[in-house]
Enzyme design. Structure first.
Site, mmCIF file in Angstrom:
data_model
loop_
_atom_site.group_PDB
_atom_site.id
_atom_site.type_symbol
_atom_site.label_atom_id
_atom_site.label_comp_id
_atom_site.label_asym_id
_atom_site.label_seq_id
_atom_site.Cartn_x
_atom_site.Cartn_y
_atom_site.Cartn_z
ATOM 1 N N CYS A 57 2.795 20.789 28.752
ATOM 2 C CA CYS A 57 1.506 20.789 28.061
ATOM 3 C C CYS A 57 1.137 19.370 27.618
ATOM 4 O O CYS A 57 1.614 18.371 28.201
ATOM 5 C CB CYS A 57 1.526 21.770 26.884
ATOM 6 S SG CYS A 57 -0.146 22.187 26.294
ATOM 7 N N ASP A 81 3.027 24.693 18.263
ATOM 8 C CA ASP A 81 1.823 25.173 17.566
ATOM 9 C C ASP A 81 2.188 25.803 16.237
ATOM 10 O O ASP A 81 1.417 25.776 15.283
ATOM 11 C CB ASP A 81 1.069 26.166 18.449
ATOM 12 C CG ASP A 81 0.423 25.424 19.599
ATOM 13 O OD1 ASP A 81 1.114 25.192 20.608
ATOM 14 O OD2 ASP A 81 -0.741 25.022 19.446
HETATM 15 C C1 RUB Z 1 -1.404 22.887 23.005
HETATM 16 C C2 RUB Z 1 0.072 22.971 22.808
HETATM 17 C C3 RUB Z 1 0.747 21.762 22.217
HETATM 18 C C4 RUB Z 1 0.833 21.954 20.694
HETATM 19 C C5 RUB Z 1 1.274 20.685 19.990
HETATM 20 O O1 RUB Z 1 -1.969 24.120 23.375
HETATM 21 O O2 RUB Z 1 0.714 23.977 23.039
HETATM 22 O O3 RUB Z 1 2.053 21.628 22.706
HETATM 23 O O4 RUB Z 1 -0.434 22.318 20.195
HETATM 24 O O5 RUB Z 1 0.303 19.686 20.147
HETATM 25 P P1 RUB Z 1 -3.559 24.204 23.642
HETATM 26 P P2 RUB Z 1 0.206 18.480 19.111
HETATM 27 O O6 RUB Z 1 -3.876 23.193 24.691
HETATM 28 O O7 RUB Z 1 -3.781 25.621 24.076
HETATM 29 O O8 RUB Z 1 -4.243 23.894 22.322
HETATM 30 O O9 RUB Z 1 1.561 17.850 19.108
HETATM 31 O O10 RUB Z 1 -0.859 17.565 19.669
HETATM 32 O O11 RUB Z 1 -0.142 19.038 17.789
#
Ligand code: RUB
Length: 318
Positions: free
Chosen positions: A131, A200
């Protein structure tokens, strides 16, 4: 007393979060806090009660956008709990200041956890990502800033291909990138030294809720003997899980998985599109936060320290 409608920019932010134009747990939190500040700046009412109600209505609108990333309610809670004052101007200032403070803390936490995560990486390491996580990237970028040579195998992350964003940002940071399809991950695990993912939400038992595919990757990494870390600042800790609540996994549109025309060609099938999954703590080596790194099973201690025994829902008040 009727609460005013949220200001137009709040609706725009909520829509952008729901459609994933604004995405990723930390970014969602930052934009939600900024939207509350905008609501506070634009609210024109005479009574303190009406002011409070209008900020809470805005918070509710933002809260209803996506269910899984706890950074969103944690951001709303942070700002609403600091809304104080006997008159409208003092209340307004308190909301704007709290939102600014929250956003500053996000930036600092990211830098601090980046340094901790970077210490786990050695010169010459190859990392695999899943991701797009700003917290995970902070660790890799900090390692590069420390002068370490790091390369990356980046999973594309179907169906929304957030891996493309990761690939671009790593390339901009001077990291050589190999992009692979998700199903190639196990084959490439033999060539990587670390897996680095974001989160998340993190549950009180140390379970890591992150983009769908994280749990399979973690199981494979364990089987291959490759260490896997979650980079997650503490706004990803889910206080409600302290009292037994589970984290809702967002189900997204089937059309993200297959276009209508292709689906029609196949005929009657069920399509499901869960956006996140839960990695049990036993498959995760470390949770890296701005307060240092933790074995997943011990994260509950930090959660209690930061949130007490539970979490208020100030946006739910009328
Ligand atoms: C994004 C996702 C990321 C976390 C952490 O999912 O799973 O790994 O949100 O991101 P989506 P961060 O694209 O569905 O929002 O470290 O930037 O908070």
């Amino acid at each position: 007393m009727t609460a005013p409608e949220p200001a137009a920019p709040v609706h725009e932010t909520a829509e952008a979060i729901a459609t994933m134009e604004i995405r990723g747990a930390a970014t969602i939190a930052r934009e939600a806090a900024a939207a509350l500040a905008t609501q506070a700046r634009e609210t024109e009412v005479d009574s303190p009660d009406a002011f409070r109600a209008s900020v809470r209505v805005a918070a509710r609108t933002l809260h209803e956008t996506r269910p899984t990333a706890v950074s969103l309610p944690n951001a709303l809670r942070y700002v609403l709990q600091r809304m104080e004052g006997r008159d409208v101007e003092t209340l307004r200032r308190s909301v704007v200041d709290a939102a600014d403070e929250f956003i500053d803390q996000l930036e600092r936490a990211r830098t601090d956890l980046g340094r901790v995560g970077a210490n786990r990486l050695a010169d010459g390491d190859t990392v695999m990502t899943h991701c797009h996580s700003t917290d995970a990237l902070a660790c890799i970028e900090a390692a590069v800033e420390q002068g370490k040579s790091i390369s990356a195998v980046v999973k594309e992350t179907r169906p929304r291909n957030q891996g493309h964003i990761t690939a671009e940002q790593l390339r901009d940071a001077g990291v050589p990138v190999t992009l692979i399809v998700d199903s190639a991950a196990r084959r490439y695990l033999d060539e990587v030294d670390h897996v680095v993912v974001g989160a998340d939400s993190i549950a009180a038992d140390g379970g890591v809720i992150n983009k769908i595919g994280t749990s399979g990757l973690a199981v494979n990494a364990r089987e291959r003997g490759v260490p896997i870390m979650t980079a997650a600042q503490t706004i990803k800790l889910h206080p409600e899980t302290l009292t037994g609540h589970t984290v809702e996994i967002e189900m997204r549109s089937e059309t993200e998985v297959i276009a209508d025309a292709a689906r029609d060609d196949i005929g009657e099938i069920t399509v499901e599109n869960p956006a996140f999954d839960v990695t049990p703590p036993r498959y995760m080596d470390a949770i890296v936060t701005e307060h240092g790194q933790f074995p997943p099973e011990s994260i509950v201690t930090l959660m209690r320290e930061l949130f007490g025994e539970g979490a208020a829902e100030p946006w739910a008040e009328p």
